[in-house]
Design a protein around this motif. Structure first.
Motif, PDB file in Angstrom:
ATOM      1  N   GLU B  75       8.230 -84.258  28.435  1.00 46.99           N
ATOM      2  CA  GLU B  75       8.391 -82.948  29.081  1.00 46.99           C
ATOM      3  C   GLU B  75       9.758 -82.321  28.793  1.00 46.99           C
ATOM      4  N   TRP B  76      10.698 -83.130  28.269  1.00 48.64           N
ATOM      5  CA  TRP B  76      12.021 -82.577  27.920  1.00 48.64           C
ATOM      6  C   TRP B  76      12.146 -82.310  26.421  1.00 48.64           C
ATOM      7  N   GLN B  77      11.047 -82.481  25.681  1.00 45.83           N
ATOM      8  CA  GLN B  77      11.094 -82.195  24.243  1.00 45.83           C
ATOM      9  C   GLN B  77      11.082 -80.691  23.988  1.00 45.83           C
ATOM     10  N   ILE B  81       9.542 -78.261  26.936  1.00 47.19           N
ATOM     11  CA  ILE B  81      10.443 -78.009  28.054  1.00 47.19           C
ATOM     12  C   ILE B  81      10.212 -76.597  28.606  1.00 47.19           C
ATOM     13  N   ALA B  82      10.185 -76.477  29.935  1.00 54.37           N
ATOM     14  CA  ALA B  82       9.978 -75.167  30.548  1.00 54.37           C
ATOM     15  C   ALA B  82      11.160 -74.258  30.209  1.00 54.37           C
ATOM     16  N   VAL B  83      10.873 -72.979  29.982  1.00 50.93           N
ATOM     17  CA  VAL B  83      11.938 -72.043  29.582  1.00 50.93           C
ATOM     18  C   VAL B  83      13.021 -71.924  30.650  1.00 50.93           C
ATOM     19  N   LEU B  84      12.652 -72.306  31.854  1.00 54.41           N
ATOM     20  CA  LEU B  84      13.623 -72.299  32.941  1.00 54.41           C
ATOM     21  C   LEU B  84      14.766 -73.272  32.669  1.00 54.41           C
ATOM     22  N   LEU B  95      15.126 -82.055  13.257  1.00 53.71           N
ATOM     23  CA  LEU B  95      14.048 -82.027  12.272  1.00 53.71           C
ATOM     24  C   LEU B  95      12.690 -81.902  12.966  1.00 53.71           C
ATOM     25  N   THR B  96      12.479 -82.721  13.995  1.00 53.19           N
ATOM     26  CA  THR B  96      11.251 -82.660  14.782  1.00 53.19           C
ATOM     27  C   THR B  96      11.672 -82.720  16.252  1.00 53.19           C
ATOM     28  N   PRO B  97      10.728 -82.536  17.180  1.00 52.28           N
ATOM     29  CA  PRO B  97      11.128 -82.578  18.599  1.00 52.28           C
ATOM     30  C   PRO B  97      11.759 -83.905  19.031  1.00 52.28           C
ATOM     31  N   THR B  98      11.528 -84.991  18.283  1.00 50.53           N
ATOM     32  CA  THR B  98      12.116 -86.269  18.693  1.00 50.53           C
ATOM     33  C   THR B  98      12.983 -86.894  17.603  1.00 50.53           C
ATOM     34  N   ASP B  99      13.219 -86.172  16.521  1.00 54.17           N
ATOM     35  CA  ASP B  99      14.013 -86.737  15.422  1.00 54.17           C
ATOM     36  C   ASP B  99      15.128 -85.775  15.032  1.00 54.17           C
ATOM     37  N   PHE B 116      20.413 -78.905  32.368  1.00 58.68           N
ATOM     38  CA  PHE B 116      19.238 -79.502  33.028  1.00 58.68           C
ATOM     39  C   PHE B 116      18.791 -80.776  32.298  1.00 58.68           C
ATOM     40  N   ALA B 117      18.743 -80.680  30.960  1.00 52.48           N
ATOM     41  CA  ALA B 117      18.278 -81.833  30.178  1.00 52.48           C
ATOM     42  C   ALA B 117      19.284 -82.977  30.260  1.00 52.48           C
TER      43      ALA B 117
END
Lengths: 196, 266
Positions: B75-77, B81-84, B95-99, B116-117
């Motif tokens: 949910e934090w990727q 992740i919420a725009v809020l 490069l990617t959401p987790t790399d 927030f993150a």
């Protein structure tokens, strides 16, 4: 609120990951809904507990405070009472108010009760609450409320009260500093009518 | 026997591959309590704080550590992740959401993350972001002195290091000796989120402005007065940089580390 647990299993080796969908943030809420903050459980001045996200569904006023505050917070509460009064004068219905303390270490149930009695406010219309679990910093962040404990006691802080629509989007904000701003009152009346 | 071995090898080949740069487990070190005379004034008054001991991450959180957090908390990727909680710049260079796509991810401090993150990451370690006073107290120390802030040579070197990195990707962690507490890279590599950064900048009425308003810059003269030593430019620059950010913003120069109560394992 429905909680959903999904078990994702990798092929062959059965490496499983538990994914707990945040029970408090149903995907039906818009991306800008304040109810999407990580789960927060609150207790009000009557000792009733509820999750923050369970408040979705009705427009409401949301702010933060602390009970031993001498100046800004009493003004905040009295301003909100004036605002509600003006809403009724303008032909609207009062909308529920939720204030969450940023001093949960001191604001126990007795302190919340005492503050509610001092200001003649009662739940569920006007709730003074403290977090039992979860991160109130996240709530402060999305509201734009900041606080910093001062070495001599008390807090350096600001006041922001947000008008939330029923999905939890911030429609308008107000510094709640002693004056019922007609524009804020009008926004509440509009929002309250739209919710019917 | 051979067949069984082949089978095992096949299984091994099919196993999920580890992340490109393995994340070292975050390590906390204990910072003893003591007295801090803050560089930030309360109005015109000097603030002296009695600091309780706390445990702080030895190093800023790395890209590899943050990538591991994102794999466990989708949910934090970026994209989820919420725009809020994060603007369009959030981890935008990855490069990617987790790399992070960085061969040095295990030694590079993560930046481009929102407040927030950063909070959510610390929460996953049963920890939190440090307060400004905790950060300031920890960062005052050099490798030989618990409060080296008055050392002009050190101060100039910090400022020079910050000027040098401006406009570039942050350098690697661990290029310099740890301070007396065993903490690294508090001053010269990046700026760091603190829990109460939004309340650090009282406006002229003594109220707290809203974070991201840059009020400290708008009130430049007043802001200079709010520092105990207005010639500590590196510190003023740090405070100004944080004051420009709303909690959902991210910056290529702002990372973070976490704190928790001392004695919590590991």
């Amino acid at each position: 609120m429905r909680s959903m647990i999904v078990l994702l299993c990798g092929t062959l080796l059965g490496a499983c990951t538990l994914v707990a969908a945040a029970a408090s943030a149903p995907s039906s809420l818009p991306a800008t809904s304040i109810y999407r903050i990580p789960p927060l459980t609150l207790m009000n001045q009557n000792g009733q507990t509820f999750t923050f996200a369970s408040l979705a569904g009705k427009p409401r006023l949301l702010g933060m405070f602390y009970a031993s505050c001498q100046m800004a917070c009493p003004v905040e509460i009295e301003t909100l009472k004036q605002v509600e009064h003006q809403v009724v004068k303008a032909g609207g219905q009062p909308i529920p108010v939720l204030l969450v303390t940023f001093d949960p270490a001191h604001d126990d149930l007795a302190a919340l009760k005492k503050a509610a009695a001092q200001h003649h406010v009662s739940a569920p219309e006007f709730q003074l609450s403290r977090a039992l679990s979860g991160d109130i910093g996240m709530l402060g962040g999305v509201l734009g409320v900041s606080w910093r404990p001062l070495p001599g006691g008390g807090f350096q802080h600001n006041v922001v009260v947000a008008l939330l629509d029923r999905a939890g989007r911030i429609i308008a904000t107000d510094p709640a500093n002693g004056r019922a701003d007609p524009a804020f009152v009008a926004a509440i009346v509009r929002e309250e009518r739209a919710a019917h | 026997m051979l067949r069984a071995l082949m089978g095992l090898l096949l299984l091994a080949a099919l196993m999920p591959r580890p992340a490109p740069a393995d994340a070292a487990a975050p390590r906390f070190v204990t910072v003893p309590g003591g007295q801090l005379v803050s560089s930030l004034l309360d109005g015109t008054r000097t603030v002296t704080v009695q600091m309780a001991p706390f445990a702080m991450l030895e190093e800023p959180v790395t890209e590899a550590q943050f990538a591991a957090f994102l794999r466990a908390h989708p949910e934090w990727q970026r994209g989820h992740i919420a725009v809020l909680f994060a603007g369009p710049n959030y981890l935008a260079s990855w490069l990617t959401p987790t790399d992070p796509g960085d061969a040095q991810a295990a030694r590079r401090p993560v930046t481009d993350v929102s407040w927030f993150a950063a909070r959510a990451y610390c929460d996953s370690l049963q920890a939190e972001l440090p307060s400004w006073y905790q950060w300031e107290y920890a960062a005052a120390a050099s490798s030989s002195n618990r409060d080296a802030r008055a050392n002009m040579a050190r101060r100039n070197a910090i400022l020079a290091a910050l000027m040098h990195v401006t406009g570039q990707r942050p350098g690697l962690i661990g290029q310099r000796p740890a301070n007396v507490y065993g903490l690294r890279d508090l001053n010269r590599l990046i700026w760091e989120w603190v829990s109460d950064y939004g309340a650090m900048f009282p406006d002229v009425n003594g109220d707290v402005g809203s974070a991201g308003s840059g009020s400290v810059l708008r009130l430049c003269g007043g802001a200079a007065l709010a520092f105990r030593d207005p010639s500590d430019y590196a510190l003023a620059e740090r405070v100004a940089a944080l004051s420009m950010l709303a909690p959902a913003d991210s910056s290529p120069f702002v990372g973070f580390r976490c704190v928790r109560k001392p004695g919590d394992s590991p």
